[in-house]
Motif scaffolding. Sequence first.
Motif, mmCIF file in Angstrom:
data_model
loop_
_atom_site.group_PDB
_atom_site.id
_atom_site.type_symbol
_atom_site.label_atom_id
_atom_site.label_comp_id
_atom_site.label_asym_id
_atom_site.label_seq_id
_atom_site.Cartn_x
_atom_site.Cartn_y
_atom_site.Cartn_z
ATOM 1 N N TYR A 232 4.240 -0.600 -9.289
ATOM 2 C CA TYR A 232 4.478 0.520 -10.211
ATOM 3 C C TYR A 232 4.270 1.853 -9.490
ATOM 4 O O TYR A 232 5.115 2.753 -9.571
ATOM 5 N N GLY A 233 3.162 1.994 -8.791
ATOM 6 C CA GLY A 233 2.861 3.250 -8.106
ATOM 7 C C GLY A 233 3.452 3.319 -6.723
ATOM 8 O O GLY A 233 2.731 3.393 -5.723
ATOM 9 N N ASP A 234 4.791 3.316 -6.642
ATOM 10 C CA ASP A 234 5.441 3.379 -5.329
ATOM 11 C C ASP A 234 6.006 4.760 -5.022
ATOM 12 O O ASP A 234 6.371 5.044 -3.886
ATOM 13 N N GLN B 125 9.803 4.252 2.975
ATOM 14 C CA GLN B 125 10.558 3.039 2.662
ATOM 15 C C GLN B 125 11.023 3.001 1.208
ATOM 16 O O GLN B 125 11.851 2.167 0.850
ATOM 17 N N CYS B 126 10.493 3.897 0.390
ATOM 18 C CA CYS B 126 10.939 4.029 -1.006
ATOM 19 C C CYS B 126 11.876 5.222 -1.194
ATOM 20 O O CYS B 126 12.158 5.624 -2.337
ATOM 21 N N GLY B 127 12.331 5.809 -0.084
ATOM 22 C CA GLY B 127 13.254 6.929 -0.167
ATOM 23 C C GLY B 127 12.598 8.270 -0.451
ATOM 24 O O GLY B 127 13.273 9.236 -0.826
ATOM 25 N N ARG C 97 13.545 6.602 7.960
ATOM 26 C CA ARG C 97 14.221 6.645 6.662
ATOM 27 C C ARG C 97 15.498 5.804 6.666
ATOM 28 O O ARG C 97 15.830 5.145 5.674
ATOM 29 N N SER C 98 16.199 5.771 7.800
ATOM 30 C CA SER C 98 17.502 5.103 7.851
ATOM 31 C C SER C 98 17.395 3.588 7.741
ATOM 32 O O SER C 98 18.262 2.940 7.146
ATOM 33 N N THR C 99 16.338 3.015 8.306
ATOM 34 C CA THR C 99 16.220 1.556 8.348
ATOM 35 C C THR C 99 14.954 1.017 7.688
ATOM 36 O O THR C 99 14.860 -0.177 7.411
ATOM 37 N N GLY C 100 13.973 1.876 7.479
ATOM 38 C CA GLY C 100 12.673 1.418 6.971
ATOM 39 C C GLY C 100 11.766 0.855 8.042
ATOM 40 O O GLY C 100 10.643 0.445 7.744
ATOM 41 N N ALA C 101 12.224 0.821 9.287
ATOM 42 C CA ALA C 101 11.414 0.260 10.365
ATOM 43 C C ALA C 101 10.144 1.071 10.559
ATOM 44 O O ALA C 101 10.175 2.307 10.560
ATOM 45 N N VAL C 102 9.017 0.378 10.743
ATOM 46 C CA VAL C 102 7.729 1.042 10.933
ATOM 47 C C VAL C 102 7.615 1.528 12.376
ATOM 48 O O VAL C 102 7.982 0.832 13.318
#
Length: 275
Positions: free
Chosen positions: A147-149, A177-179, A204-209
């Motif tokens: 919920y809290g993302d 990762q949540c935009g 932002r483009s891939t979510g890769a850490v």
Amino acid sequence: MWTLSGFADEISADLGAQCRHLAQLGISQVEFRSAWETNVLDLDDDQLRHVAGTLSAHGLRTSSVGSPIGKIGILDDFEEHLHRFDRALQVAGLLGAPVIRIFSFFLPDGDDPAIHRDEVLRRMTALCERANGHDVLLVHENEKNIYGDTPQRCLDVVESVGSPLLKLTWDAANFVQCGVRPYTDGYAMLRPHLEYIQIKDALRSTGAVRPAGEGDGEIRQTIRALRADGFDGVFSLEPHLAFAGTIGGFTGVEMFTVAHRAFTRLLDEEAIPYR
């Protein structure tokens, strides 16, 4: 002076190896999540006393219990989970941890979060009530698919529950990762409730850490603002550079060192003292 901590189980499953590497890096605290491939809440009292002794022998204190509380579905049984939270409170006492990390429950794919808001708030309120009388703060971490993302729903949780025992921890990579643009979209909104900072970055483009400063987590802007605001809390390395899963991640000795250097380089460039 800012305090560095870290999820040492990202270094190794072996407690001794975890402690030795943190000490080599000059990190004085640990966010304790697991050892010997066993979650902290599943270690028995004898094992936890061994953990406490080993940490002390290496000059380490526990900054937080990196618990999985709240990492169940919003439709899953909560009463059983409350009993698991009781164990988290016991663990915090045994390890001398002032903080327990918690989450606000995974939502079914595709559901409007508003459908589950009342139940989320009921559960979060119950956790705070359960923590009454214990010398501990609960810090809610933003996480994908709970919920809290987003900053807005993190604010909703902490302000609607309205407990002095509930604060927020900030995870820039999870926001990315949540935009979300973490500093731009969330800092001013959430700063009054921030108690604890997790350090990892993401693209932002891939979510890769990525290591701190190598992604889109606006970490430099965030630490500048925290310094200007007089923040004096804990910054916990959670690199997730080799593997990231629902319950935890792994990085390894070499890449944990890379993650540490990346963040401390930012601090040095901004002339921010740390220990």
